[in-house]
Design a protein around this motif. Structure first.
Motif: not given
Length: 362
Positions: A105-109
């Motif tokens: 999720s952090p990488l995707s965001a």
């Protein structure tokens, strides 16, 4: 098997996304490399979206192969119940869901936020805050100077960075300025406390700086023009991010960002929904794993395998539809945010457990 299915689904969806970007870029002078960069930056986000389906389809294929080779029959003959050999898949599904929430999720965001900025700049010719409400920005924040529960409403036209139109910026990159500024100060009981009019304002560290500002009190009497410093908790990044998609915010920063939005008077419904959806992702992954087991462990000699596999895929799409419907109701406030985010995962888990109880214990 789930990771292979995740890669296949992500590649398929990313390919269609890339084709759509190429179609939009056909009418603009945008290079192939730029379009490919935008599509590549969106890949982690696509992977997050298709993860539940990858677990469902990968689980169906894995359990179907075990059933076809009679390994499940051997396990049952050895006295191992379905709940026994499903412990491992459930643990793996939980780890995959938790890893997607905490790590992917952090990488995707971060990558999606960059993709959205690049998309807006080269394909939509938009620039963040200047595209709001016909070019005019409205902000609402707490104002405790005159009333402990008071609010302030500020409006103006955003100034492009580097234009030098806001006071004290000198064209500094990253500043946030407004022109034709109006500031209303209102009590908690909606009583007018004051108004400030200024030709320009700049957002500095912890304050709005309004130059040549004329203040009006409750008696409507005007004061001489002067520089007014108005305290604020807003920053240029928070103002711009507040209007961005919650998908562009990391799971770890969402709680603090939600608190800042609510303290500043913004609605944080979409961000709360996104936060709880990410929290529910491990449970949704477990539900998909159990559904795949329930719809694919039927012995091949009993027949009806194709119908069961088709029913499993249909159940997965039904959960997807339920997730989208509850999400829409949650964003509009019709459903509580927690219920809207957790209902699909809980419904899928209960249906999977009920199906397994029926198959195992009759």
């Amino acid at each position: 098997m789930c990771l292979v299915m995740l890669a296949a689904l992500t590649g398929l969806v990313a390919l269609f996304d890339f084709i759509e970007l190429l179609r939009r870029a056909a009418t603009r002078e945008v290079g192939f490399a730029t379009v490919a960069t935008i599509a590549g930056l969106r890949v982690p986000f696509v992977a997050t979206q298709v993860l539940p389906f990858a677990i469902l389809l990968g689980g169906i294929l894995a359990f179907w192969r075990l059933a076809r080779s009679s390994e499940l029959v051997v396990a049952r003959a050895a006295g191992i119940s379905a709940w026994g050999f499903l412990t491992g898949p459930v643990i793996v599904a939980t780890l995959i869901g938790a890893g997607a929430t905490a790590g992917l999720s952090p990488l995707s965001a971060a990558m999606l936020a960059r993709a959205e900025r690049l998309d807006a700049a080269v394909l939509r010719n938009q620039s963040g805050t200047s595209a709001l409400a016909g070019g005019r920005l409205w902000l609402r924040q707490a104002d405790r100077e005159l009333d402990p529960q008071g609010v302030a409403i500020l409006t103006g036209r955003p100034v492009a960075p580097g234009s030098g139109g806001a006071p004290g910026t000198g064209g500094t990159p990253g500043f946030f300025g407004l022109e034709e500024v109006s500031l209303w100060r209102i009590s908690s009981g909606d009583r007018f406390l004051g108004r400030v009019e200024a030709p320009r304002a700049a957002l500095t560290n912890g304050a709005w700086v309004l130059e040549d500002a004329i203040a009006f009190g409750p008696d409507r009497q005007a004061s001489p023009a002067r520089t007014v410093r108005f305290p604020t908790e807003l920053t240029p990044e928070r103002i711009e991010d507040s209007f961005a998609s919650p998908d562009t915010l990391s799971f770890w920063v969402l709680p603090d960002f939600i608190a800042v939005l609510e303290n500043s008077g913004f609605s944080a419904v979409r961000h709360r929904l996104q936060f709880h959806s990410l929290l529910a992702l491990p449970m949704l992954a477990v539900a998909m794993a159990l559904l795949s087991a329930g719809f694919s462990m039927r012995e091949a000699r009993k027949g009806g395998v194709a119908q069961m596999l088709g029913a499993g895929v249909a159940a997965g799409f039904a959960l997807f539809l339920l997730d989208r419907v509850t999400g829409e109701f949650g964003e509009t406030g019709t459903l509580p945010v927690v219920l809207a985010a957790w209902a699909p995962a809980m419904a899928g888990l209960m249906c999977a457990v009920a199906l397994l109880l029926h198959l195992e214990d009759g």
